[in-house]
Design an enzyme around this catalytic site. Structure first.
Site, PDB file in Angstrom:
ATOM      1  N   GLU A  69      29.695   8.620 -32.549  1.00 39.18           N
ATOM      2  CA  GLU A  69      28.444   7.890 -32.798  1.00 39.18           C
ATOM      3  C   GLU A  69      27.301   8.839 -33.150  1.00 39.18           C
ATOM      4  O   GLU A  69      26.591   8.613 -34.134  1.00 39.18           O
ATOM      5  CB  GLU A  69      28.046   7.059 -31.569  1.00 39.18           C
ATOM      6  CG  GLU A  69      26.689   6.403 -31.749  1.00 39.18           C
ATOM      7  CD  GLU A  69      26.260   5.478 -30.630  1.00 39.18           C
ATOM      8  OE1 GLU A  69      26.867   5.505 -29.546  1.00 39.18           O
ATOM      9  OE2 GLU A  69      25.305   4.712 -30.858  1.00 39.18           O
ATOM     10  N   ASP A  89      32.335   7.028 -28.474  1.00 34.30           N
ATOM     11  CA  ASP A  89      30.971   6.649 -28.108  1.00 34.30           C
ATOM     12  C   ASP A  89      30.673   7.360 -26.797  1.00 34.30           C
ATOM     13  O   ASP A  89      31.223   7.016 -25.745  1.00 34.30           O
ATOM     14  CB  ASP A  89      30.849   5.125 -27.933  1.00 34.30           C
ATOM     15  CG  ASP A  89      29.392   4.709 -27.764  1.00 34.30           C
ATOM     16  OD1 ASP A  89      28.572   5.572 -27.403  1.00 34.30           O
ATOM     17  OD2 ASP A  89      29.094   3.520 -27.979  1.00 34.30           O
ATOM     18  N   ILE A  91      28.014   7.553 -24.858  1.00 36.30           N
ATOM     19  CA  ILE A  91      27.423   6.643 -23.855  1.00 36.30           C
ATOM     20  C   ILE A  91      27.274   5.287 -24.525  1.00 36.30           C
ATOM     21  O   ILE A  91      26.409   5.103 -25.389  1.00 36.30           O
ATOM     22  CB  ILE A  91      26.042   7.113 -23.350  1.00 36.30           C
ATOM     23  CG1 ILE A  91      26.132   8.499 -22.698  1.00 36.30           C
ATOM     24  CG2 ILE A  91      25.471   6.081 -22.357  1.00 36.30           C
ATOM     25  CD1 ILE A  91      24.806   9.003 -22.122  1.00 36.30           C
ATOM     26  N   ASP A  92      28.131   4.354 -24.177  1.00 37.99           N
ATOM     27  CA  ASP A  92      27.952   2.988 -24.666  1.00 37.99           C
ATOM     28  C   ASP A  92      27.091   2.271 -23.623  1.00 37.99           C
ATOM     29  O   ASP A  92      27.476   2.187 -22.458  1.00 37.99           O
ATOM     30  CB  ASP A  92      29.291   2.277 -24.863  1.00 37.99           C
ATOM     31  CG  ASP A  92      29.074   0.950 -25.559  1.00 37.99           C
ATOM     32  OD1 ASP A  92      28.456   0.947 -26.637  1.00 37.99           O
ATOM     33  OD2 ASP A  92      29.473  -0.082 -25.007  1.00 37.99           O
ATOM     34  N   THR A  94      23.390   2.867 -24.058  1.00 42.70           N
ATOM     35  CA  THR A  94      22.327   3.886 -23.931  1.00 42.70           C
ATOM     36  C   THR A  94      21.034   3.271 -23.407  1.00 42.70           C
ATOM     37  O   THR A  94      20.332   3.893 -22.610  1.00 42.70           O
ATOM     38  CB  THR A  94      22.111   4.599 -25.284  1.00 42.70           C
ATOM     39  OG1 THR A  94      23.337   5.200 -25.667  1.00 42.70           O
ATOM     40  CG2 THR A  94      21.041   5.681 -25.187  1.00 42.70           C
ATOM     41  N   ASP A 219      31.811   1.330 -30.602  1.00 49.24           N
ATOM     42  CA  ASP A 219      31.498   0.462 -29.464  1.00 49.24           C
ATOM     43  C   ASP A 219      32.719  -0.341 -29.011  1.00 49.24           C
ATOM     44  O   ASP A 219      32.816  -0.679 -27.823  1.00 49.24           O
ATOM     45  CB  ASP A 219      30.395  -0.549 -29.825  1.00 49.24           C
ATOM     46  CG  ASP A 219      29.073   0.104 -30.185  1.00 49.24           C
ATOM     47  OD1 ASP A 219      28.657   1.019 -29.464  1.00 49.24           O
ATOM     48  OD2 ASP A 219      28.457  -0.310 -31.188  1.00 49.24           O
TER      49      ASP A 219
HETATM   50  C1  IPD Z   1      25.226  -0.528 -28.041  1.00 48.06           C
HETATM   51  C2  IPD Z   1      25.792  -1.352 -26.914  1.00 48.06           C
HETATM   52  C3  IPD Z   1      25.181  -2.742 -26.920  1.00 48.06           C
HETATM   53  C4  IPD Z   1      25.400  -3.435 -28.253  1.00 48.06           C
HETATM   54  C5  IPD Z   1      24.823  -2.601 -29.379  1.00 48.06           C
HETATM   55  C6  IPD Z   1      25.469  -1.217 -29.364  1.00 48.06           C
HETATM   56  P1  IPD Z   1      25.152   2.144 -27.757  1.00 48.06           P
HETATM   57  O1  IPD Z   1      25.880   0.713 -28.078  1.00 48.06           O
HETATM   58  O2  IPD Z   1      27.177  -1.466 -27.012  1.00 48.06           O
HETATM   59  O3  IPD Z   1      25.775  -3.524 -25.939  1.00 48.06           O
HETATM   60  O4  IPD Z   1      24.764  -4.676 -28.243  1.00 48.06           O
HETATM   61  O5  IPD Z   1      25.119  -3.243 -30.605  1.00 48.06           O
HETATM   62  O6  IPD Z   1      24.893  -0.438 -30.400  1.00 48.06           O
HETATM   63  O7  IPD Z   1      24.129   2.338 -28.817  1.00 48.06           O
HETATM   64  O8  IPD Z   1      24.543   2.017 -26.404  1.00 48.06           O
HETATM   65  O9  IPD Z   1      26.260   3.127 -27.838  1.00 48.06           O
END
Ligand code: IPD
Length: 288
Positions: A69, A89, A91-92, A94, A219
């Site tokens: 990412e 990813d 940190i999913d 963030t 994600d």
């Molecule tokens: C996000 C999370 C969030 C989702 C966003 C993603 P990130 O990932 O998964 O739940 O709604 O579309 O971008 O940016 O925290 O790796």
């Protein structure tokens, strides 16, 4: 057929190591940068964890490729090839991480010939390690996972996310999708703030379905195989075959629940992940 168990075990081991970095930063204040929208955040920890993971994997498997990412956010070309590829990813969730809302995950999928061989989702604060290997089932902290098998949409808990898009079309589509589902009716709609952990709830049977539009391959690539190996169904929101680059996904306990959601929800247009090599670099700095 190649056996990727050593890679899976290596992936689990470095995920656990990298989670120490996430956990030690979790309670601290963070320097936050914005990416594509005011709700698309990155911190130094996201970037550090991705560097740690990629460097450990590169050391062990020098021929393997990466889709990360934060590397893509920094301008790296996103291309899924037939080579063994780790989709990361760091940190999913963030936004959760920045606010100390306790659902944050490291998500890693591994593909060969564009087919996912295994997925790892580690929900760090909860200390929940979800993983699955193609054809070998899905597990949570070593215990087998099974989707609920629910067939009746009116008895479902459905997980979704509003996502980070903030334009009028995306917001009205996502909010009206939630209204349409609630009126079906369903038992409830939930959101944990991390697509990876959300989707793993379907694998546990705690939720019966999950859908999202506008997220990225990193994600959901790992959690997709975890849901499939738990006996669930994963497809595109238009009812076609799941394509991790399409930025649309439904995961469900059964084909009938997945079909029902596909008929009810609408998608907003978004560029495929593999059509967008020039992702914006991070801009602006805020302190939270
Ligand atoms: C996000 C999370 C969030 C989702 C966003 C993603 P990130 O990932 O998964 O739940 O709604 O579309 O971008 O940016 O925290 O790796």
């Amino acid at each position: 057929m190649a056996d990727w168990t050593d890679c899976l075990n290596f992936g689990i081991s470095i995920t656990k190591q990298a989670s120490e970095v996430v956990l030690s930063a979790f309670q601290q204040h963070k320097e936050v940068k914005l990416k594509s929208s005011p709700a698309d955040l990155v911190t130094e920890t996201d970037q550090r964890v991705e560097r740690i993971l990629i460097s450990a994997i590169r050391n062990q498997y020098p021929q393997h490729r990466f889709i990360g990412e934060e590397s893509v956010a920094a301008g790296e070309h996103l291309e899924l090839t037939d080579s063994p590829t780790w989709i990361i990813d760091p940190i999913d969730g963030t936004v959760n991480f920045v606010h100390r809302f306790p659902f944050v995950a490291i998500s890693i999928a591994f593909t060969v010939n564009k087919q996912t061989q295994f997925g790892i989702v580690y929900s760090c604060v909860e200390d929940k390690l979800f993983y699955a290997q193609r054809g070998r089932g899905a597990f949570l902290n070593g215990e087998p996972l099974f989707a609920s098998g629910q067939q009746d949409i009116s008895r479902c808990v459905v997980v979704t996310e509003i996502g980070s898009e903030r334009d009028d079309v995306a917001l009205s589509t996502m909010t009206s999708n939630i209204c349409r589902l609630l009126k079906l009716p369903v038992h409830g709609v939930r959101a944990l703030g991390t697509a990876a952990v959300d989707m793993c709830q379907v694998a546990t049977g705690g939720a019966d379905a999950y859908y999202h539009i506008g997220m990225h391959c990193w994600d959901i690539a790992a959690s997709a195989i975890i849901v499939q190996e738990a006996g669930g169904v994963v497809m595109d929101t238009d009812g076609s075959e799941f394509d991790m680059m399409s930025r649309r996904v439904i995961a469900a306990s059964s084909a009938s629940v997945a079909d029902c959601i596909a008929q009810v929800i609408q998608a907003f247009p978004c560029r495929r992940d593999d059509e967008d090599p020039c992702r914006c670099a991070a801009t602006g700095v805020n302190r939270l």
